[in-house]
Design a protein around this motif. Sequence first.
Motif, PDB file in Angstrom:
ATOM      1  N   THR A 178       0.824  -1.215   0.000  1.00 11.84           N
ATOM      2  CA  THR A 178       0.000   0.000   0.000  1.00 11.84           C
ATOM      3  C   THR A 178       0.855   1.260   0.000  1.00 11.84           C
ATOM      4  N   TRP A 179       2.082   1.180   0.554  1.00 17.04           N
ATOM      5  CA  TRP A 179       2.991   2.318   0.454  1.00 17.04           C
ATOM      6  C   TRP A 179       3.364   2.557  -1.004  1.00 17.04           C
ATOM      7  N   GLY A 180       3.643   1.470  -1.743  1.00 11.85           N
ATOM      8  CA  GLY A 180       3.894   1.613  -3.177  1.00 11.85           C
ATOM      9  C   GLY A 180       2.676   2.157  -3.905  1.00 11.85           C
ATOM     10  N   LEU A 181       1.482   1.693  -3.500  1.00 12.13           N
ATOM     11  CA  LEU A 181       0.249   2.198  -4.108  1.00 12.13           C
ATOM     12  C   LEU A 181       0.090   3.693  -3.849  1.00 12.13           C
ATOM     13  N   SER A 182       0.451   4.150  -2.651  1.00 13.56           N
ATOM     14  CA  SER A 182       0.333   5.579  -2.348  1.00 13.56           C
ATOM     15  C   SER A 182       1.230   6.406  -3.265  1.00 13.56           C
ATOM     16  N   GLN A 185      -0.096   9.179  -5.884  1.00 16.45           N
ATOM     17  CA  GLN A 185       0.421  10.546  -5.838  1.00 16.45           C
ATOM     18  C   GLN A 185       0.885  11.004  -7.217  1.00 16.45           C
ATOM     19  N   GLN A 186       1.610  10.121  -7.911  1.00 20.71           N
ATOM     20  CA  GLN A 186       2.081  10.485  -9.245  1.00 20.71           C
ATOM     21  C   GLN A 186       0.924  10.615 -10.224  1.00 20.71           C
ATOM     22  N   ALA A 187      -0.103   9.765 -10.057  1.00 15.64           N
ATOM     23  CA  ALA A 187      -1.285   9.871 -10.918  1.00 15.64           C
ATOM     24  C   ALA A 187      -1.984  11.213 -10.711  1.00 15.64           C
ATOM     25  N   TYR A 188      -2.158  11.625  -9.450  1.00 16.82           N
ATOM     26  CA  TYR A 188      -2.770  12.919  -9.167  1.00 16.82           C
ATOM     27  C   TYR A 188      -1.927  14.057  -9.732  1.00 16.82           C
ATOM     28  N   ARG A 189      -0.607  13.919  -9.613  1.00 17.41           N
ATOM     29  CA  ARG A 189       0.294  14.953 -10.125  1.00 17.41           C
ATOM     30  C   ARG A 189       0.190  15.069 -11.645  1.00 17.41           C
ATOM     31  N   SER A 190       0.026  13.931 -12.321  1.00 19.89           N
ATOM     32  CA  SER A 190      -0.075  13.939 -13.788  1.00 19.89           C
ATOM     33  C   SER A 190      -1.424  14.462 -14.263  1.00 19.89           C
ATOM     34  N   ILE A 191      -2.488  14.148 -13.512  1.00 18.42           N
ATOM     35  CA  ILE A 191      -3.842  14.520 -13.939  1.00 18.42           C
ATOM     36  C   ILE A 191      -4.186  15.952 -13.531  1.00 18.42           C
ATOM     37  N   GLY A 213      -8.216  23.276   4.146  1.00 19.55           N
ATOM     38  CA  GLY A 213      -6.903  23.304   3.524  1.00 19.55           C
ATOM     39  C   GLY A 213      -6.996  23.113   2.027  1.00 19.55           C
ATOM     40  N   SER A 214      -5.900  23.418   1.339  1.00 15.47           N
ATOM     41  CA  SER A 214      -5.841  23.225  -0.111  1.00 15.47           C
ATOM     42  C   SER A 214      -5.440  21.795  -0.422  1.00 15.47           C
ATOM     43  N   THR A 215      -5.766  21.355  -1.620  1.00  9.61           N
ATOM     44  CA  THR A 215      -5.566  19.966  -2.024  1.00  9.61           C
ATOM     45  C   THR A 215      -4.371  19.852  -2.958  1.00  9.61           C
ATOM     46  N   GLY A 216      -3.456  18.949  -2.625  1.00 13.36           N
ATOM     47  CA  GLY A 216      -2.296  18.685  -3.462  1.00 13.36           C
ATOM     48  C   GLY A 216      -2.038  17.191  -3.536  1.00 13.36           C
ATOM     49  N   PRO A 217      -1.179  16.741  -4.441  1.00 14.33           N
ATOM     50  CA  PRO A 217      -0.933  15.298  -4.607  1.00 14.33           C
ATOM     51  C   PRO A 217      -0.403  14.615  -3.358  1.00 14.33           C
ATOM     52  N   THR A 218       0.344  15.330  -2.523  1.00 11.11           N
ATOM     53  CA  THR A 218       0.953  14.713  -1.344  1.00 11.11           C
ATOM     54  C   THR A 218       0.298  15.146  -0.037  1.00 11.11           C
ATOM     55  N   ALA A 219      -0.831  15.829  -0.113  1.00 15.08           N
ATOM     56  CA  ALA A 219      -1.466  16.346   1.112  1.00 15.08           C
ATOM     57  C   ALA A 219      -1.923  15.225   2.038  1.00 15.08           C
ATOM     58  N   GLY A 220      -2.288  14.077   1.479  1.00 19.14           N
ATOM     59  CA  GLY A 220      -2.765  12.977   2.306  1.00 19.14           C
ATOM     60  C   GLY A 220      -1.720  12.435   3.254  1.00 19.14           C
ATOM     61  N   GLN A 221      -0.443  12.521   2.866  1.00 17.07           N
ATOM     62  CA  GLN A 221       0.618  12.000   3.717  1.00 17.07           C
ATOM     63  C   GLN A 221       0.769  12.802   5.009  1.00 17.07           C
ATOM     64  N   LEU A 222       0.270  14.033   5.019  1.00 17.97           N
ATOM     65  CA  LEU A 222       0.356  14.860   6.223  1.00 17.97           C
ATOM     66  C   LEU A 222      -0.560  14.354   7.324  1.00 17.97           C
ATOM     67  N   TYR A 223      -1.567  13.539   6.954  1.00 17.35           N
ATOM     68  CA  TYR A 223      -2.561  13.098   7.925  1.00 17.35           C
ATOM     69  C   TYR A 223      -2.467  11.613   8.248  1.00 17.35           C
ATOM     70  N   ILE A 224      -1.721  10.841   7.459  1.00 16.70           N
ATOM     71  CA  ILE A 224      -1.745   9.392   7.645  1.00 16.70           C
ATOM     72  C   ILE A 224      -1.126   8.981   8.968  1.00 16.70           C
ATOM     73  N   VAL A 225      -0.030   9.661   9.388  1.00 20.99           N
ATOM     74  CA  VAL A 225       0.603   9.309  10.664  1.00 20.99           C
ATOM     75  C   VAL A 225      -0.336   9.609  11.827  1.00 20.99           C
ATOM     76  N   ASP A 226      -0.948  10.800  11.803  1.00 22.57           N
ATOM     77  CA  ASP A 226      -1.898  11.154  12.862  1.00 22.57           C
ATOM     78  C   ASP A 226      -3.064  10.173  12.900  1.00 22.57           C
TER      79      ASP A 226
END
Length: 308
Positions: A116-120, A124-130, A230-243
Amino acid sequence: MIGDYTYTEFTSILAMQGFAGLTLFSVFVLMALGLAIIFGQMGVINMAHGEFMILGAYMTYLCSQFFSVYLPSLFSIYFFFAMILAFAASFLLGMLVEWGLIRFLYRRPLDTLLATWGLSLILQQAYRSIFGAREVGVTLPDWLMGSIALTDIIEIPINGLFVMGLTALITLGVYFGMFRSNWGKRMRAVVQNRTMAGAVGINTKMVDRMTFGLGCGIAGIAGSAFTMIGSTGPTAGQLYIVDTFLIVVFGGAGSLIGTIASAFSISQAQSTIEFFLSGSMAKVLTLLTVVGILMLRPQGLFTLKIRR
């Protein structure tokens, strides 16, 4: 005087940060509810959970753009359509991921973590491309703007109240779904004894797929709520996964009450400490406190009682 503040100013600051913490608490609860289902019930360490949240945020952004251009007369209610679309997109992607990846990795937690880390990273790259690398924001309807003044100093943002109300409804829905519905009974039967559940006619594979999809779908709704703070970016989800993982483990994996209590404690602590120190120090102090409590109570705040 308390430091540089009078008692009135200090009380007002605590109240304002408390309300700000409630908005953060709402997003944490929605994220943690989905993860509590996936991790707490299925034992899958889903490191891509934040990307499912961001998928919901991007669906909300697309809805905002679509309604503003093609259906401006309905723009005031677009957010309700956006939440449905966010849930549906994350739910369907979650079911696809379970079918194509997760079903081969059950009872192998470290493998699910790596996969799932690889999937993330892929998402992220898919969101960045789209959608591009730059962060995007949504335009909220007028009725979600502004605030309600409680006193001359304390104001409550309307969108924060909306997110809290939404969180309460989703939490009640998850509770009744898990503990008061036939689907919830089947899910808990599969978790506790997969072989016996299959022997009595329960389609365990479909229960797994629906459960994983539901957890991801709730994360999508959390993404819709996230666009308000907050604003939405390709890597924004990683800011919340640890919490989010911290909340689930601290509250007790699989415990709905524990998840809510943990999310409230951590969000309020972070919001209050952040005002007086900094965001990074708030996270460090909160993490140290939680780790200290887990050393004394490793099972978390609440645990489910299971007959053995």
